[in-house]
Design a protein around this motif. Structure first.
Motif, mmCIF file in Angstrom:
data_model
loop_
_atom_site.group_PDB
_atom_site.id
_atom_site.type_symbol
_atom_site.label_atom_id
_atom_site.label_comp_id
_atom_site.label_asym_id
_atom_site.label_seq_id
_atom_site.Cartn_x
_atom_site.Cartn_y
_atom_site.Cartn_z
ATOM 1 N N GLU A 281 -6.104 1.817 6.483
ATOM 2 C CA GLU A 281 -5.137 2.095 7.542
ATOM 3 C C GLU A 281 -3.707 1.977 7.010
ATOM 4 N N ASP A 282 -3.463 0.948 6.190
ATOM 5 C CA ASP A 282 -2.132 0.781 5.580
ATOM 6 C C ASP A 282 -1.771 1.993 4.731
ATOM 7 N N PHE A 283 -2.723 2.428 3.927
ATOM 8 C CA PHE A 283 -2.466 3.564 3.044
ATOM 9 C C PHE A 283 -2.237 4.843 3.853
ATOM 10 N N GLN A 284 -2.980 5.007 4.943
ATOM 11 C CA GLN A 284 -2.820 6.207 5.764
ATOM 12 C C GLN A 284 -1.423 6.269 6.373
ATOM 13 N N GLU A 285 -0.842 5.120 6.703
ATOM 14 C CA GLU A 285 0.526 5.107 7.212
ATOM 15 C C GLU A 285 1.502 5.646 6.159
ATOM 16 N N THR A 286 1.242 5.321 4.918
ATOM 17 C CA THR A 286 2.079 5.839 3.829
ATOM 18 C C THR A 286 1.901 7.347 3.685
ATOM 19 N N VAL A 287 0.658 7.808 3.788
ATOM 20 C CA VAL A 287 0.394 9.248 3.717
ATOM 21 C C VAL A 287 1.131 9.976 4.837
ATOM 22 N N ASP A 288 1.090 9.409 6.037
ATOM 23 C CA ASP A 288 1.761 10.035 7.181
ATOM 24 C C ASP A 288 3.279 10.089 6.981
ATOM 25 N N LEU A 289 3.842 9.070 6.347
ATOM 26 C CA LEU A 289 5.286 9.050 6.085
ATOM 27 C C LEU A 289 5.667 10.202 5.160
ATOM 28 N N VAL A 290 4.869 10.421 4.102
ATOM 29 C CA VAL A 290 5.155 11.494 3.156
ATOM 30 C C VAL A 290 4.999 12.846 3.834
ATOM 31 N N LYS A 291 3.983 12.991 4.691
ATOM 32 C CA LYS A 291 3.806 14.241 5.426
ATOM 33 C C LYS A 291 5.004 14.527 6.324
ATOM 34 N N CYS A 292 5.569 13.471 6.910
ATOM 35 C CA CYS A 292 6.689 13.621 7.830
ATOM 36 C C CYS A 292 7.969 14.040 7.120
ATOM 37 N N TYR A 293 8.296 13.360 6.023
ATOM 38 C CA TYR A 293 9.589 13.585 5.367
ATOM 39 C C TYR A 293 9.515 14.562 4.194
ATOM 40 N N ARG A 294 8.323 14.785 3.652
ATOM 41 C CA ARG A 294 8.160 15.720 2.536
ATOM 42 C C ARG A 294 9.255 15.493 1.479
ATOM 43 N N PHE A 295 9.271 14.296 0.953
ATOM 44 C CA PHE A 295 10.300 13.911 -0.015
ATOM 45 C C PHE A 295 10.279 14.861 -1.211
ATOM 46 N N PRO A 296 11.430 15.424 -1.581
ATOM 47 C CA PRO A 296 11.460 16.329 -2.735
ATOM 48 C C PRO A 296 11.288 15.594 -4.061
ATOM 49 N N SER A 297 11.634 14.327 -4.061
ATOM 50 C CA SER A 297 11.507 13.508 -5.274
ATOM 51 C C SER A 297 10.739 12.247 -4.903
ATOM 52 N N LEU A 298 9.540 12.109 -5.432
ATOM 53 C CA LEU A 298 8.652 11.000 -5.058
ATOM 54 C C LEU A 298 8.013 10.414 -6.312
ATOM 55 N N PHE A 299 8.237 9.114 -6.534
ATOM 56 C CA PHE A 299 7.678 8.415 -7.693
ATOM 57 C C PHE A 299 6.468 7.610 -7.220
ATOM 58 N N ILE A 300 5.290 8.039 -7.625
ATOM 59 C CA ILE A 300 4.045 7.416 -7.183
ATOM 60 C C ILE A 300 3.519 6.511 -8.292
ATOM 61 N N ASN A 301 3.300 5.252 -7.975
ATOM 62 C CA ASN A 301 2.882 4.274 -8.972
ATOM 63 C C ASN A 301 1.612 3.565 -8.529
ATOM 64 N N GLN A 302 0.635 3.557 -9.409
ATOM 65 C CA GLN A 302 -0.544 2.739 -9.152
ATOM 66 C C GLN A 302 -0.174 1.280 -9.405
ATOM 67 N N PHE A 303 -0.618 0.380 -8.532
ATOM 68 C CA PHE A 303 -0.229 -1.024 -8.676
ATOM 69 C C PHE A 303 -0.826 -1.649 -9.932
ATOM 70 N N TYR A 304 0.022 -2.336 -10.674
ATOM 71 C CA TYR A 304 -0.398 -3.114 -11.841
ATOM 72 C C TYR A 304 0.041 -4.560 -11.637
ATOM 73 N N PRO A 305 -0.884 -5.513 -11.662
ATOM 74 C CA PRO A 305 -0.469 -6.916 -11.513
ATOM 75 C C PRO A 305 0.260 -7.399 -12.757
ATOM 76 N N ARG A 306 1.484 -7.838 -12.595
ATOM 77 C CA ARG A 306 2.263 -8.310 -13.732
ATOM 78 C C ARG A 306 2.101 -9.820 -13.871
ATOM 79 N N PRO A 307 1.872 -10.306 -15.081
ATOM 80 C CA PRO A 307 1.639 -11.737 -15.297
ATOM 81 C C PRO A 307 2.796 -12.586 -14.766
ATOM 82 N N GLY A 308 2.457 -13.657 -14.087
ATOM 83 C CA GLY A 308 3.466 -14.590 -13.607
ATOM 84 C C GLY A 308 4.046 -14.251 -12.249
ATOM 85 N N THR A 309 3.641 -13.125 -11.663
ATOM 86 C CA THR A 309 4.146 -12.749 -10.346
ATOM 87 C C THR A 309 3.161 -13.208 -9.268
#
Length: 564
Positions: free
Chosen positions: A367-395
């Motif tokens: 459901e959380d991810f679908q909200e993000t999908v809906d946001l992109v559908k709404c605004y159709r950002f011309p420049s979008l940086f999509i990053n897969q989450f990587y756990p960084r040590p110490g965070t």
């Protein structure tokens, strides 16, 4: 036993005795001397100095930078200082004596490339110095043992660290710069630099930030917010234009937070900067997080409408789920982000909003991810940086329950597919635009220009276009670019108030020699560096001056001996 450096003669006063011929007697003796012609030895140009010991400043250095534009600016400053000190910067890693690796800690792949480069350098028996956010945040990592490190606030001392590294020593500078207990923004802005692109100046307006995002490792390296004074930033911009720059990028970990630690704000800085920007030159504002830009929406809209400021803003959302944003500690809700975007799109017609999204943050549901999908559908950002989450040590996020790897990949792929399903620039075909030409395309087939909205426009590769503002007709649109045809009757306009520096040329170096008598002997002429209009000799200049004086004294003694 005297060392090789011990003098073989006494002081010049001790060389003259009462038994020596007087100058008058020497002059009389010259009349009976017939000079013998000697074949002059050919003067060797760029003859390499042969020595048994390592002399810092004579080596070749290859530098690699990963990450953001702030890191790129740091790299340009380090390269400039090394070149001004006598080192030769090279684009060929195989011929370099030392590798300077400027790292990024945002994502695992960037650190993996950094670690692999260290291993490769060691396999090739290269000296290594590391810099950037990785060693600053984690200096005790096993693969950094024994390596020299330059901290992110210590880049003004890169020459000292490299000097020691080429001699085989390991040194580490990781301290923080402070003044009266207040943390400073970092190294001075008036240091020499080698711009990667002579037409673009990258200015870091502050370092660090006010947030504590649970996934961010950069905070561990850059720390809390520390801003540069407005007058220093304006002076740096003014100097850049005097060196032929036609485009300025403002960068930091969060430009929107600028000045909150020194009693000012981003709009105040921007209004003073636009006063020194020449006609036709452009300013690009860097990434700003939603919480701080919310306070300045009215002023920011006015500034982004200014003809010498790109109508472009990078505002990372990361997720459209308030639940995920809370776990990230982003300090805003999705309605705050929408308010920023909606307000700017209304007040700055045609504005480009770029954003970032993290897929698969710990705890993210479908459901959380679908909200993000809906946001992109709404605004159709011309420049979008999509990053897969990587756990960084110490965070903190690294200790949270992780989303399965296959789910993260699936969501990243789905969002990428959505992004590539629409073409944001199709409606631009047929428009006539003014664009500023600053770069060359990756395939070297076109010059790259940007219009008012910082959209990439490919134009024919004509020498007279580089660094100029030209008028084009848009005839084609792709996913990430437009193609423009120059208007026939339109003449390129130069926004530069001076000729740009050559590729690899050091910013801030004075070209004239200090002494007229040394102009014909470039090997003896000391280099000088211009800092805030004042003249001073750098370390290499002093070294060359000392060597020059010693050689001059030896030559003079030889001439005196032969003449008399």
């Amino acid at each position: 036993m005297p060392s090789a450096c011990d003098s073989l003669i006494d002081d010049i006063e001790d060389m003259v005795s009462f038994s020596d011929p007087t100058p008058h007697e020497r002059q009389l003796a010259r009349k009976s001397i017939i000079p013998r012609s000697r074949k002059k030895k050919e003067v060797l140009i760029n003859e390499e100095l042969q020595a048994d010991s390592v002399i810092p400043g004579t080596q070749k250095i290859w530098m690699k930078t990963w990450g953001c534009s702030h890191n790129s600016s740091d790299g340009e400053y380090m390269a400039g200082q090394l070149a001004a000190s006598g080192y030769k910067m090279t684009d060929d890693p195989t011929e370099a004596d030392l590798w300077l690796l400027n790292s990024c800690t945002v994502k695992n792949p960037a650190e993996d490339h950094f670690r692999n480069s260290i291993k490769k350098a060691q396999e090739q028996q290269k000296k290594v110095v590391v810099a950037g956010c990785v060693p600053q945040a984690q200096p005790r990592m096993d693969y950094l043992k024994g390596l020299s490190i330059i901290g992110v606030q210590q880049i003004d001392r890169v020459v000292e660290v490299v000097d020691e590294a080429v001699k085989g020593h390991s040194v580490r500078l990781l301290g923080q710069k402070k003044d009266g207990g207040r943390r400073l923004g970092g190294a001075r802005l008036d240091l020499p630099k080698i711009r990667r692109n002579p037409l673009i100046e990258i200015i870091s307006i502050n370092t660090g930030c006010l947030n504590a995002c649970t996934y961010c490792k950069t905070k561990h390296a850059r720390g809390d917010l520390a801003s540069y004074p407005i007058e220093e930033l304006v002076e740096r911009a003014r100097q850049s234009f005097q060196e032929g720059v036609c485009e300025i990028w403002l960068t930091s970990e969060d430009t929107g937070a600028y000045g909150r630690d020194i009693g000012t704000d981003l709009p105040t800085l921007l209004w003073q900067l636009v006063e020194v920007i020449p006609e036709g030159a452009m300013l690009r504002v860097g990434m700003t997080n939603p919480p701080y830009i919310l306070e300045h929406l009215e002023e920011m809209a006015k500034i982004l409408n200014h003809p010498r400021v790109y109508a472009f803003l990078h505002v990372p959302v990361q997720s459209a789920s308030d639940s995920v944003l809370m776990d990230m500690k982003r300090e805003y809700c999705i309605d705050d982000f929408k308010r920023v975007v909606d307000f700017l799109k209304e007040r700055v017609p045609g504005i480009t909003i770029a954003t970032d999204i993290i897929c698969g943050f710990p705890g993210e549901t479908e459901e959380d991810f679908q909200e993000t999908v809906d946001l992109v559908k709404c605004y159709r950002f011309p420049s979008l940086f999509i990053n897969q989450f990587y756990p960084r040590p110490g965070t903190p996020a690294a200790k949270m329950e992780q989303v399965p790897a296959h789910v993260k990949k699936q969501r990243t792929k789905k969002l990428s597919h959505l992004f590539h399903s629409y073409n944001p620039y199709d409606h631009k075909v047929g428009e006539r635009q003014h664009v500023l030409v600053t770069e060359e395309s990756f395939d070297a087939q076109y010059y790259v220009a940007h219009n008012k909205f910082y959209e990439q426009v490919l134009v024919p590769q004509r020498a007279e276009f580089k660094g100029k503002m030209i008028e084009v007709d848009i005839y084609e649109a792709g996913k990430h670019f437009l193609r423009g045809r120059p208007v026939e009757d339109s003449k390129p306009f130069s926004p530069s108030i001076a000729a740009p520096l050559q590729k690899g040329e050091v910013s801030g170096l004075m070209q004239e020699q200090i002494a007229n008598g040394l102009q014909g002997h470039s090997s003896l002429a000391p280099s000088s560096v211009l800092f805030n209009g004042s003249r001073s000799l750098d370390r290499e200049g002093l070294k060359k001056l000392g060597i020059g004086l010693a050689l001059a004294a030896a030559v003079l003694a030889f001439i005196v001996e032969k003449l008399f």
